[in-house]
Design an enzyme around this catalytic site. Structure first.
Site, PDB file in Angstrom:
ATOM      1  N   ARG A 274       0.854  -1.184   0.000  1.00 37.20           N
ATOM      2  CA  ARG A 274       0.000   0.000   0.000  1.00 37.20           C
ATOM      3  C   ARG A 274       0.891   1.235   0.000  1.00 37.20           C
ATOM      4  NH1 ARG A 274      -3.220  -2.599  -1.878  1.00 37.20           N
ATOM      5  NH2 ARG A 274      -5.364  -3.054  -1.250  1.00 37.20           N
ATOM      6  N   GLU A 303      -4.434   8.041  -4.441  1.00 38.26           N
ATOM      7  CA  GLU A 303      -4.737   7.473  -5.755  1.00 38.26           C
ATOM      8  C   GLU A 303      -6.075   7.989  -6.263  1.00 38.26           C
ATOM      9  OE1 GLU A 303      -4.431   3.213  -5.538  1.00 38.26           O
ATOM     10  OE2 GLU A 303      -2.313   3.267  -4.994  1.00 38.26           O
ATOM     11  N   HIS A 322      -1.675   1.169 -10.029  1.00 40.61           N
ATOM     12  CA  HIS A 322      -2.351   0.196  -9.153  1.00 40.61           C
ATOM     13  C   HIS A 322      -3.034  -0.894  -9.985  1.00 40.61           C
ATOM     14  CE1 HIS A 322      -4.225  -0.277  -4.894  1.00 40.61           C
ATOM     15  NE2 HIS A 322      -3.969  -1.450  -5.456  1.00 40.61           N
TER      16      HIS A 322
END
Length: 361
Positions: A274, A303, A322
Site C-alpha cells: 500500500r 490514488e 495500481h
C-alpha cells in the site's frame, strides 16, 4: 465471529444461507459457487450491478447509475443476505448502511487483498464487528504482484531508465556493467501472502532474501528474518527493498527517512503493498539524492496519483497505476476462495483470510 448454520437457518425458517453477489461477477463464476457449495442459496442480479470495463472490475463503470426503483431493489437484496460476496458497490458507506439495516448478516467477503481498509472506513460498531465475519482475498494476487516485484528489481538492476533514454536519443555509448539479480540482497518488508511468493521467486533466481515477519516463523527462500525494530539495519545491507505490507495505522510511513538514510546508494525500491507504507516525501528526496537508484511503484499514498506529483516526471521511477495485481484469472480465483470459505462456514471450520478488525489488515 461466525454464526453456525443452525443458528442462521432457524432465523425466520430459512433452510439455506443466502449469499448475495454484491459486485459484478460473471455468470459462469456464480454457477461455479453454486456447484461448489450447493448448500448455499446464491443470489445474483447482474442487472443491478454496474457493467465492467475489464476483468476483476469490482467497482464497475463509474458512470453507472441505478434508478430509484433499482436502488431500492438492490438494497432489499443485500439487506436480506446472510452472506455478501463483495462490499456493496465497493463502497464503505454502502457497507455501513447495509450492516445497520441487516441484522442477519453474518459474513462479508471482500474482493480486495487489503479489504480491511473498507471495513475500517465503514466505521462499524463493536457489536457489528463481533457479529460479522470479514474475510479478504489476500493471496489471490500473490503470484501476479510477485512477478511485478521481480520485474521491478530486474528493471532496476539492468538500469531500464538509462536504456530507454539512450534508445530515445539514439545514443550508442561505451559499454557499461549491469547488476545481476543473483548477486543482490533483497529485503522483503512483509512476508504475508504476497511477500512469501516474492521471497520464493527471488530466492529461486539466486538472490539473498531478508524478510520481516510478525510471527517469526521460518519462510521458504528467506535467509534471515528481521525484526521490525531492526528494519534500518537490514536496509543497510540491502541492494533492493520490496514492500508488500497492507496500509494500517502501524505501517503508515514505516519506510521513511531513517530507512532510506541507512540504505546504500542506488538501492532499488519496489512497492506492491500500500502506498501509505512509504513516506513519499522522504522517497522523493532519496530519489533526487541518488540514494534510491530506481523505484517501481504500483501503489501511492493518494490514488489516482495527483498530476502535480514529481513522481510522474522523475527519470528513475516506473509508475504502474495500481494495476499490477490484475490478471484474467483473478475473478475465478476469488470465486473459488469464496466457495471454499462457504464450505468452511457451513462445516463450522475457521475461515481463510479473516480480517483483523482491530488493526484492519
Amino acid at each position: 465471529m461466525t454464526a453456525s448454520p443452525s443458528e442462521t437457518s432457524s432465523d425466520g425458517g430459512r433452510e439455506r444461507l443466502r449469499a448475495v453477489i454484491a459486485v459484478p461477477l460473471p455468470d459462469d463464476l456464480v454457477e461455479l459457487i453454486r456447484t461448489a457449495e450447493p448448500r448455499l442459496e446464491v443470489v445474483s442480479r447482474p442487472d443491478l450491478t454496474p457493467p465492467t470495463r475489464h476483468p476483476a472490475d469490482w467497482g464497475g463503470d463509474p458512470a453507472f447509475r441505478r434508478s430509484p426503483e433499482q436502488q431500492a431493489e438492490f438494497d432489499r437484496l443485500v439487506d436480506d443476505a446472510d452472506i455478501l460476496f463483495g462490499v456493496p458497490d465497493v463502497d464503505a458507506d454502502a457497507l455501513s448502511r447495509t450492516v445497520a439495516a441487516n441484522p442477519r448478516l453474518r459474513w462479508v467477503h471482500t474482493t480486495a487483498a487489503g479489504g480491511g481498509a473498507s471495513v475500517k472506513a465503514a466505521g462499524l460498531t463493536d457489536e457489528a464487528l463481533q457479529r460479522i465475519a470479514f474475510t479478504s482475498s489476500a493471496g489471490v494476487h500473490g503470484s501476479t504482484l510477485a512477478e511485478f516485484a521481480v520485474f521491478g528489481i530486474f528493471a532496476g538492476a539492468k538500469d531500464l531508465p538509462r536504456l530507454l533514454r539512450q534508445q530515445a536519443d539514439r545514443e550508442w555509448p561505451g559499454r557499461w556493467a549491469m547488476r545481476q539479480v543473483d548477486e543482490l540482497t533483497v529485503l522483503v518488508v512483509g512476508l504475508g501472502g504476497i511477500g512469501k511468493v516474492v521471497a520464493a521467486k527471488l530466492s529461486a533466481l539466486g538472490a539473498t532474501v531478508l524478510g520481516t515477519s510478525r510471527s517469526g516463523e521460518p519462510v521458504d527462500g528467506v535467509s534471515e528474518l528481521v525484526a521490525m525494530d531492526d528494519l534500518a539495519e537490514a536496509a543497510s545491507r540491502a541492494d533492493a527493498i520490496v514492500v508488500t505490507l497492507p496500509g494500517t495505522d502501524q505501517t503508515t510511513g514505516l519506510i521513511g527517512q531513517q530507512v532510506f538514510d541507512a540504505a546504500p546508494d542506488g538501492v532499488i525500491i519496489v512497492n506492491v503493498g500500500r502506498g501509505t507504507v512509504i513516506d513519499e516525501d522522504a522517497m522523493i528526496a532519496a530519489l533526487n539524492s541518488g540514494r534510491i537508484g530506481f523505484a517501481a511503484l504500483d501503489v501511492f499514498a493518494v490514488e489516482p496519483l495527483p498530476a502535480d506529483s514529481p513522481l510522474w516526471q522523475h527519470p528513475n521511477v516506473l509508475i504502474s497505476p495500481h494495476t499490477a495485481a490484475l490478471n484474467p484469472a483473478e475473478e475465478r480465483r476469488i470465486a473459488e476462495l469464496f466457495a471454499d470459505n462457504a464450505t468452511r462456514l457451513l462445516d463450522n471450520q475457521p475461515l481463510r483470510n479473516p480480517i483483523n478488525t482491530h488493526e484492519f489488515y
